[in-house]
Motif scaffolding. Structure first.
Motif, PDB file in Angstrom:
ATOM      1  N   LEU A 180       0.827  -1.196   0.000  1.00 38.43           N
ATOM      2  CA  LEU A 180       0.000   0.000   0.000  1.00 38.43           C
ATOM      3  C   LEU A 180       0.867   1.253   0.000  1.00 38.43           C
ATOM      4  CD1 LEU A 180      -2.839   1.208   0.113  1.00 38.43           C
ATOM      5  CD2 LEU A 180      -2.666   1.133   2.585  1.00 38.43           C
ATOM      6  N   ALA A 181       1.943   1.237   0.763  1.00 43.02           N
ATOM      7  CA  ALA A 181       2.822   2.401   0.819  1.00 43.02           C
ATOM      8  C   ALA A 181       3.437   2.680  -0.549  1.00 43.02           C
ATOM      9  CB  ALA A 181       3.904   2.202   1.854  1.00 43.02           C
ATOM     10  N   ALA A 182       3.810   1.632  -1.270  1.00 42.11           N
ATOM     11  CA  ALA A 182       4.405   1.827  -2.599  1.00 42.11           C
ATOM     12  C   ALA A 182       3.410   2.480  -3.549  1.00 42.11           C
ATOM     13  CB  ALA A 182       4.875   0.500  -3.165  1.00 42.11           C
ATOM     14  N   ALA A 183       2.153   2.094  -3.465  1.00 40.94           N
ATOM     15  CA  ALA A 183       1.134   2.686  -4.324  1.00 40.94           C
ATOM     16  C   ALA A 183       0.888   4.147  -3.976  1.00 40.94           C
ATOM     17  CB  ALA A 183      -0.166   1.902  -4.229  1.00 40.94           C
ATOM     18  N   CYS A 184       0.966   4.469  -2.699  1.00 43.42           N
ATOM     19  CA  CYS A 184       0.738   5.846  -2.262  1.00 43.42           C
ATOM     20  C   CYS A 184       1.896   6.768  -2.600  1.00 43.42           C
ATOM     21  CB  CYS A 184       0.493   5.886  -0.757  1.00 43.42           C
ATOM     22  SG  CYS A 184      -1.052   5.106  -0.267  1.00 43.42           S
ATOM     23  N   LEU A 185       3.091   6.230  -2.636  1.00 46.79           N
ATOM     24  CA  LEU A 185       4.272   7.057  -2.835  1.00 46.79           C
ATOM     25  C   LEU A 185       4.807   7.044  -4.263  1.00 46.79           C
ATOM     26  CD1 LEU A 185       6.136   6.107   0.458  1.00 46.79           C
ATOM     27  CD2 LEU A 185       4.734   8.123   0.022  1.00 46.79           C
ATOM     28  N   ALA A 186       4.288   6.172  -5.116  1.00 43.64           N
ATOM     29  CA  ALA A 186       4.790   6.058  -6.484  1.00 43.64           C
ATOM     30  C   ALA A 186       4.210   7.158  -7.376  1.00 43.64           C
ATOM     31  CB  ALA A 186       4.441   4.697  -7.061  1.00 43.64           C
ATOM     32  N   ASP A 187       5.007   7.615  -8.311  1.00 48.81           N
ATOM     33  CA  ASP A 187       4.560   8.597  -9.292  1.00 48.81           C
ATOM     34  C   ASP A 187       3.669   7.894 -10.316  1.00 48.81           C
ATOM     35  OD1 ASP A 187       4.228  10.650 -11.078  1.00 48.81           O
ATOM     36  OD2 ASP A 187       6.290  10.634 -11.800  1.00 48.81           O
ATOM     37  N   PRO A 188       2.427   8.338 -10.503  1.00 52.37           N
ATOM     38  CA  PRO A 188       1.537   7.652 -11.435  1.00 52.37           C
ATOM     39  C   PRO A 188       1.887   7.901 -12.902  1.00 52.37           C
ATOM     40  CG  PRO A 188       0.465   9.580 -10.554  1.00 52.37           C
ATOM     41  CD  PRO A 188       1.782   9.440  -9.827  1.00 52.37           C
ATOM     42  N   GLY A 189       2.711   8.891 -13.179  1.00 47.35           N
ATOM     43  CA  GLY A 189       3.087   9.189 -14.550  1.00 47.35           C
ATOM     44  C   GLY A 189       2.061  10.059 -15.251  1.00 47.35           C
ATOM     45  N   ILE A 190       2.304  10.315 -16.523  1.00 48.76           N
ATOM     46  CA  ILE A 190       1.399  11.156 -17.315  1.00 48.76           C
ATOM     47  C   ILE A 190       1.067  10.455 -18.621  1.00 48.76           C
ATOM     48  CG2 ILE A 190       2.369  13.295 -16.374  1.00 48.76           C
ATOM     49  CD1 ILE A 190       3.627  13.633 -19.272  1.00 48.76           C
ATOM     50  N   ILE A 191       0.023  10.934 -19.262  1.00 47.55           N
ATOM     51  CA  ILE A 191      -0.282  10.546 -20.639  1.00 47.55           C
ATOM     52  C   ILE A 191      -0.002  11.798 -21.464  1.00 47.55           C
ATOM     53  CG2 ILE A 191      -2.023   9.731 -22.253  1.00 47.55           C
ATOM     54  CD1 ILE A 191      -3.518   8.545 -19.882  1.00 47.55           C
ATOM     55  N   PRO A 192       0.916  11.723 -22.422  1.00 48.04           N
ATOM     56  CA  PRO A 192       1.254  12.921 -23.207  1.00 48.04           C
ATOM     57  C   PRO A 192       0.053  13.486 -23.954  1.00 48.04           C
ATOM     58  CG  PRO A 192       2.826  11.146 -23.600  1.00 48.04           C
ATOM     59  CD  PRO A 192       1.697  10.559 -22.811  1.00 48.04           C
ATOM     60  N   ARG A 193       0.113  14.772 -24.216  1.00 46.60           N
ATOM     61  CA  ARG A 193      -0.941  15.444 -24.982  1.00 46.60           C
ATOM     62  C   ARG A 193      -1.018  14.902 -26.399  1.00 46.60           C
ATOM     63  NH1 ARG A 193      -2.503  20.792 -23.818  1.00 46.60           N
ATOM     64  NH2 ARG A 193      -2.018  21.336 -21.692  1.00 46.60           N
ATOM     65  N   ARG A 194      -2.157  15.112 -27.036  1.00 48.68           N
ATOM     66  CA  ARG A 194      -2.393  14.645 -28.402  1.00 48.68           C
ATOM     67  C   ARG A 194      -1.320  15.170 -29.363  1.00 48.68           C
ATOM     68  NH1 ARG A 194      -6.942  12.752 -30.313  1.00 48.68           N
ATOM     69  NH2 ARG A 194      -7.181  12.510 -32.552  1.00 48.68           N
ATOM     70  N   GLU A 195      -0.977  16.457 -29.260  1.00 50.18           N
ATOM     71  CA  GLU A 195       0.012  17.053 -30.147  1.00 50.18           C
ATOM     72  C   GLU A 195       1.367  16.367 -30.014  1.00 50.18           C
ATOM     73  OE1 GLU A 195      -1.551  19.166 -27.759  1.00 50.18           O
ATOM     74  OE2 GLU A 195      -3.197  19.628 -29.115  1.00 50.18           O
ATOM     75  N   VAL A 196       1.745  16.034 -28.793  1.00 53.17           N
ATOM     76  CA  VAL A 196       3.030  15.371 -28.537  1.00 53.17           C
ATOM     77  C   VAL A 196       3.008  13.953 -29.110  1.00 53.17           C
ATOM     78  CG1 VAL A 196       4.591  14.530 -26.738  1.00 53.17           C
ATOM     79  CG2 VAL A 196       3.501  16.771 -26.501  1.00 53.17           C
ATOM     80  N   LEU A 197       1.909  13.232 -28.881  1.00 54.64           N
ATOM     81  CA  LEU A 197       1.793  11.868 -29.399  1.00 54.64           C
ATOM     82  C   LEU A 197       1.879  11.842 -30.924  1.00 54.64           C
ATOM     83  CD1 LEU A 197      -1.076  10.539 -27.126  1.00 54.64           C
ATOM     84  CD2 LEU A 197       1.312   9.804 -27.084  1.00 54.64           C
ATOM     85  N   LEU A 198       1.227  12.776 -31.582  1.00 55.44           N
ATOM     86  CA  LEU A 198       1.244  12.816 -33.038  1.00 55.44           C
ATOM     87  C   LEU A 198       2.597  13.285 -33.578  1.00 55.44           C
ATOM     88  CD1 LEU A 198      -2.328  14.232 -33.706  1.00 55.44           C
ATOM     89  CD2 LEU A 198      -1.535  11.866 -33.968  1.00 55.44           C
ATOM     90  N   ALA A 199       3.204  14.276 -32.924  1.00 53.15           N
ATOM     91  CA  ALA A 199       4.486  14.811 -33.396  1.00 53.15           C
ATOM     92  C   ALA A 199       5.620  13.800 -33.245  1.00 53.15           C
ATOM     93  CB  ALA A 199       4.828  16.094 -32.647  1.00 53.15           C
ATOM     94  N   THR A 200       5.583  13.015 -32.177  1.00 51.45           N
ATOM     95  CA  THR A 200       6.658  12.053 -31.932  1.00 51.45           C
ATOM     96  C   THR A 200       6.370  10.687 -32.530  1.00 51.45           C
ATOM     97  OG1 THR A 200       5.708  11.437 -29.795  1.00 51.45           O
ATOM     98  CG2 THR A 200       7.383  13.189 -29.797  1.00 51.45           C
ATOM     99  N   GLY A 201       5.142  10.479 -32.997  1.00 53.19           N
ATOM    100  CA  GLY A 201       4.782   9.194 -33.595  1.00 53.19           C
ATOM    101  C   GLY A 201       4.677   8.071 -32.583  1.00 53.19           C
ATOM    102  N   THR A 202       4.380   8.395 -31.336  1.00 52.64           N
ATOM    103  CA  THR A 202       4.331   7.382 -30.277  1.00 52.64           C
ATOM    104  C   THR A 202       2.915   6.999 -29.869  1.00 52.64           C
ATOM    105  OG1 THR A 202       4.524   9.122 -28.618  1.00 52.64           O
ATOM    106  CG2 THR A 202       6.571   8.044 -29.306  1.00 52.64           C
TER     107      THR A 202
END
Length: 89
Positions: A1-23
């Motif tokens: 439980l502590a690991a879940a509370c303290l871990a960085d959940p990350g991000i989902i890049p914006r649409r423009e970034v996903l399209l520009a980088t092809g990812t």
């Protein structure tokens, strides 16, 4: 439980970034759903803002709690939100 509370959940890049980088395909494969959503052609003038393409969340994802972030223009999973500090979902 502590690991879940303290871990960085990350991000989902914006649409423009996903399209520009092809990812977009790679991110969609990792997450298990199409983060770009479905694009629907709209007649000019009927969208209200002059857009000819509208992004929408597929019905099966919407029923499971997925929503469209109007700022990032991506499909975000349940319990995810747009962060005003880092300006990402």
């Amino acid at each position: 439980l502590a690991a879940a509370c303290l871990a960085d959940p990350g991000i989902i890049p914006r649409r423009e970034v996903l399209l520009a980088t092809g990812t977009a395909d790679q991110v969609s494969e990792e997450l298990g759903f199409n983060v770009l959503g479905e694009t629907v052609e709209v007649e000019p003038g009927s969208g209200g803002q002059g857009d000819t393409v509208r992004i929408r969340v597929p019905e099966e994802l919407r029923q499971r709690g997925y929503r469209l972030c109007s700022t990032c223009k991506i499909v975000r999973p349940p319990r995810a939100s747009h962060c005003s500090d880092c300006d990402n979902c």
